[in-house]
Design a protein around this motif. Structure first.
Motif, PDB file in Angstrom:
ATOM      1  N   ILE A  22       0.855  -1.177   0.000  1.00 24.61           N
ATOM      2  CA  ILE A  22       0.000   0.000   0.000  1.00 24.61           C
ATOM      3  C   ILE A  22       0.895   1.233   0.000  1.00 24.61           C
ATOM      4  N   HIS A  23       0.457   2.315  -0.669  1.00 26.01           N
ATOM      5  CA  HIS A  23       1.305   3.500  -0.762  1.00 26.01           C
ATOM      6  C   HIS A  23       0.474   4.776  -0.627  1.00 26.01           C
ATOM      7  N   MET A  24       1.155   5.908  -0.745  1.00 23.09           N
ATOM      8  CA  MET A  24       0.497   7.184  -0.477  1.00 23.09           C
ATOM      9  C   MET A  24      -0.636   7.485  -1.458  1.00 23.09           C
ATOM     10  N   ALA A  25      -0.501   7.076  -2.704  1.00 24.08           N
ATOM     11  CA  ALA A  25      -1.567   7.336  -3.674  1.00 24.08           C
ATOM     12  C   ALA A  25      -2.849   6.604  -3.292  1.00 24.08           C
ATOM     13  N   GLU A  69      -2.895  -2.349   7.466  1.00 25.60           N
ATOM     14  CA  GLU A  69      -3.270  -1.922   8.815  1.00 25.60           C
ATOM     15  C   GLU A  69      -2.379  -0.771   9.276  1.00 25.60           C
ATOM     16  N   LEU A  70      -1.079  -0.921   9.106  1.00 28.00           N
ATOM     17  CA  LEU A  70      -0.138   0.111   9.539  1.00 28.00           C
ATOM     18  C   LEU A  70      -0.394   1.430   8.818  1.00 28.00           C
ATOM     19  N   ALA A  71      -0.735   1.347   7.534  1.00 25.61           N
ATOM     20  CA  ALA A  71      -0.920   2.558   6.732  1.00 25.61           C
ATOM     21  C   ALA A  71      -2.197   3.302   7.084  1.00 25.61           C
ATOM     22  N   THR A  72      -3.202   2.597   7.571  1.00 26.63           N
ATOM     23  CA  THR A  72      -4.523   3.202   7.766  1.00 26.63           C
ATOM     24  C   THR A  72      -4.885   3.457   9.221  1.00 26.63           C
ATOM     25  N   ILE A  73      -4.087   2.979  10.144  1.00 27.27           N
ATOM     26  CA  ILE A  73      -4.470   2.983  11.556  1.00 27.27           C
ATOM     27  C   ILE A  73      -4.680   4.384  12.124  1.00 27.27           C
ATOM     28  N   SER A  74      -4.012   5.376  11.560  1.00 20.06           N
ATOM     29  CA  SER A  74      -4.127   6.729  12.117  1.00 20.06           C
ATOM     30  C   SER A  74      -5.367   7.474  11.630  1.00 20.06           C
ATOM     31  N   THR A 180       4.306  -1.122  -8.120  1.00 22.98           N
ATOM     32  CA  THR A 180       5.386  -1.610  -8.985  1.00 22.98           C
ATOM     33  C   THR A 180       6.636  -0.754  -8.833  1.00 22.98           C
ATOM     34  N   LEU A 181       6.443   0.568  -8.809  1.00 16.17           N
ATOM     35  CA  LEU A 181       7.573   1.483  -8.624  1.00 16.17           C
ATOM     36  C   LEU A 181       8.274   1.214  -7.301  1.00 16.17           C
ATOM     37  N   ILE A 182       7.507   1.048  -6.245  1.00 17.01           N
ATOM     38  CA  ILE A 182       8.102   0.834  -4.920  1.00 17.01           C
ATOM     39  C   ILE A 182       8.876  -0.477  -4.883  1.00 17.01           C
ATOM     40  N   ARG A 183       8.292  -1.544  -5.421  1.00 22.93           N
ATOM     41  CA  ARG A 183       8.994  -2.835  -5.432  1.00 22.93           C
ATOM     42  C   ARG A 183      10.305  -2.728  -6.216  1.00 22.93           C
ATOM     43  N   SER A 184      10.261  -2.024  -7.342  1.00 20.44           N
ATOM     44  CA  SER A 184      11.469  -1.881  -8.165  1.00 20.44           C
ATOM     45  C   SER A 184      12.549  -1.103  -7.433  1.00 20.44           C
ATOM     46  N   ARG A 185      12.164  -0.031  -6.764  1.00 19.21           N
ATOM     47  CA  ARG A 185      13.148   0.783  -6.043  1.00 19.21           C
ATOM     48  C   ARG A 185      13.775  -0.002  -4.897  1.00 19.21           C
ATOM     49  N   VAL A 186      12.955  -0.777  -4.187  1.00 19.59           N
ATOM     50  CA  VAL A 186      13.509  -1.587  -3.098  1.00 19.59           C
ATOM     51  C   VAL A 186      14.485  -2.616  -3.655  1.00 19.59           C
ATOM     52  N   ALA A 187      14.112  -3.275  -4.752  1.00 19.95           N
ATOM     53  CA  ALA A 187      14.977  -4.290  -5.359  1.00 19.95           C
ATOM     54  C   ALA A 187      16.305  -3.690  -5.820  1.00 19.95           C
ATOM     55  N   ALA A 196       5.595   5.694   0.491  1.00 23.83           N
ATOM     56  CA  ALA A 196       4.703   4.892   1.329  1.00 23.83           C
ATOM     57  C   ALA A 196       4.760   5.459   2.744  1.00 23.83           C
ATOM     58  N   PRO A 197       3.744   5.195   3.567  1.00 21.10           N
ATOM     59  CA  PRO A 197       3.817   5.645   4.958  1.00 21.10           C
ATOM     60  C   PRO A 197       5.080   5.110   5.626  1.00 21.10           C
ATOM     61  N   GLU A 198       5.634   5.872   6.565  1.00 19.51           N
ATOM     62  CA  GLU A 198       6.884   5.478   7.213  1.00 19.51           C
ATOM     63  C   GLU A 198       6.781   4.111   7.867  1.00 19.51           C
ATOM     64  N   ALA A 199       5.631   3.817   8.475  1.00 12.19           N
ATOM     65  CA  ALA A 199       5.470   2.518   9.134  1.00 12.19           C
ATOM     66  C   ALA A 199       5.540   1.375   8.126  1.00 12.19           C
ATOM     67  N   VAL A 200       5.015   1.597   6.932  1.00 13.30           N
ATOM     68  CA  VAL A 200       5.069   0.574   5.873  1.00 13.30           C
ATOM     69  C   VAL A 200       6.500   0.420   5.376  1.00 13.30           C
ATOM     70  N   THR A 201       7.193   1.541   5.209  1.00 10.95           N
ATOM     71  CA  THR A 201       8.591   1.490   4.779  1.00 10.95           C
ATOM     72  C   THR A 201       9.432   0.678   5.768  1.00 10.95           C
ATOM     73  N   GLN A 202       9.245   0.929   7.053  1.00 12.33           N
ATOM     74  CA  GLN A 202      10.000   0.203   8.072  1.00 12.33           C
ATOM     75  C   GLN A 202       9.629  -1.282   8.098  1.00 12.33           C
TER      76      GLN A 202
END
Length: 211
Positions: A22-25, A69-74, A180-187, A196-202
Motif C-alpha cells: 500500500i502507498h500514499m496514492a 493496517e499500519l498505513a490506515t491505523i491513524s 510496482t515502482l516501490i517494489r522496483s526501487r527496493v529491489a 509509502a507511509p513510514e510505518a510501511v517502509t519500516q
C-alpha cells in the motif's frame, strides 16, 4: 455526481487491491473519495486470490494485510477487512462475493460504493455477475484529470446503458506512485521515503520484502 444516496443509511466505500505494498496514492485516493462523496468510512480489502491476478508472485497475504493496517491505523474513518484473504487459498475471490458479504455484514443498512480505477471499470462487463453487481453496488472510478470520459460511455454504455447511472468518475490530481515502482526501487536498493507511509517502509525493511 450521478450516484444517488438512500437517506438513513451508512455510506461505506470498499477499496480493494493487492496492496503490495500500500502507498500514499492509495491513501490520498481513499481520503478524497471519502470527502467528496461524504462517506462514513472506507474499508480497505487486501485481495485474496483474484481471477485476474498478475503472473508475478504476490507477497504473503499476512504481510499485505499488516502493511495495510499500519498505513490506515491513524485515520479513524479507515479500516481493513480480512474477508478475501481469509478465504481458502484455492478459492478465487470475486468482487461480487465481497460486495455480497458487506451487504450481509451491514444487514442492508449501508449504501455500498466500490472504489476502483477508471481503466479497471472499463473491464466490468467481464466481471462475474456484473449485472447483479451493478444493481447492489455503486462504483466510484478514480482517474487523473483529463481522462476521456467518452471511453466509458462507448464501452459500457453501448452494452449496458443502465450501468452508467451507477458509476461516477472522480478526478484526483495525478500522483505518479505505484506498488510496482516501490517494489522496483527496493529491489534496486533505492529509498522509498515519502512514497509509502513510514510505518510501511519500516515494515518492508524489517521483513526484507521485495529484495
Amino acid at each position: 455526481m450521478t450516484i444517488q444516496k438512500n437517506p438513513g443509511k451508512l455510506s461505506v466505500g470498499i477499496m480493494g487491491g493487492t496492496f503490495d505494498p500500500i502507498h500514499m496514492a492509495h491513501l490520498v485516493t481513499a481520503e478524497e473519495v471519502r470527502i467528496q462523496f461524504d462517506l462514513d468510512r472506507v474499508v480497505f480489502v487486501p485481495s485474496g486470490n483474484p481471477p485476474h491476478k498478475e503472473a508475478r508472485n504476490v507477497s504473503d497475504q499476512e504481510h499485505r494485510y499488516l502493511m495495510t493496517e499500519l498505513a490506515t491505523i491513524s485515520n479513524p474513518y479507515f479500516s481493513v477487512s480480512r474477508v478475501e484473504i481469509d478465504r481458502p487459498d484455492e478459492e478465487l475471490t470475486y468482487t461480487i462475493d465481497t460486495i455480497r458479504y458487506f451487504h450481509r455484514h451491514f444487514e442492508g443498512k449501508a449504501n455500498i460504493y466500490f472504489i476502483t480505477g477508471a481503466d479497471a471499470i472499463l473491464e466490468i462487463l467481464t466481471w462475474k455477475d456484473y449485472r447483479e453487481l451493478l444493481s447492489i453496488c455503486s462504483f466510484i472510478a478514480v482517474t487523473r484529470p483529463g481522462y476521456c470520459l467518452s471511453k466509458l460511455e462507448e464501452t459500457i454504455g453501448a452494452a449496458c446503458p443502465e450501468a452508467l447511472c451507477n458509476i461516477d468518475i472522480l478526478e484526483i490530481p495525478a500522483v505518479a506512485i505505484s506498488s510496482t515502482l516501490i517494489r522496483s526501487r527496493v529491489a534496486e536498493g533505492k529509498p522509498i521515503k515519502y512514497l509509502a507511509p513510514e510505518a510501511v517502509t519500516q515494515y518492508i525493511i524489517k521483513h526484507g520484502l521485495y529484495r
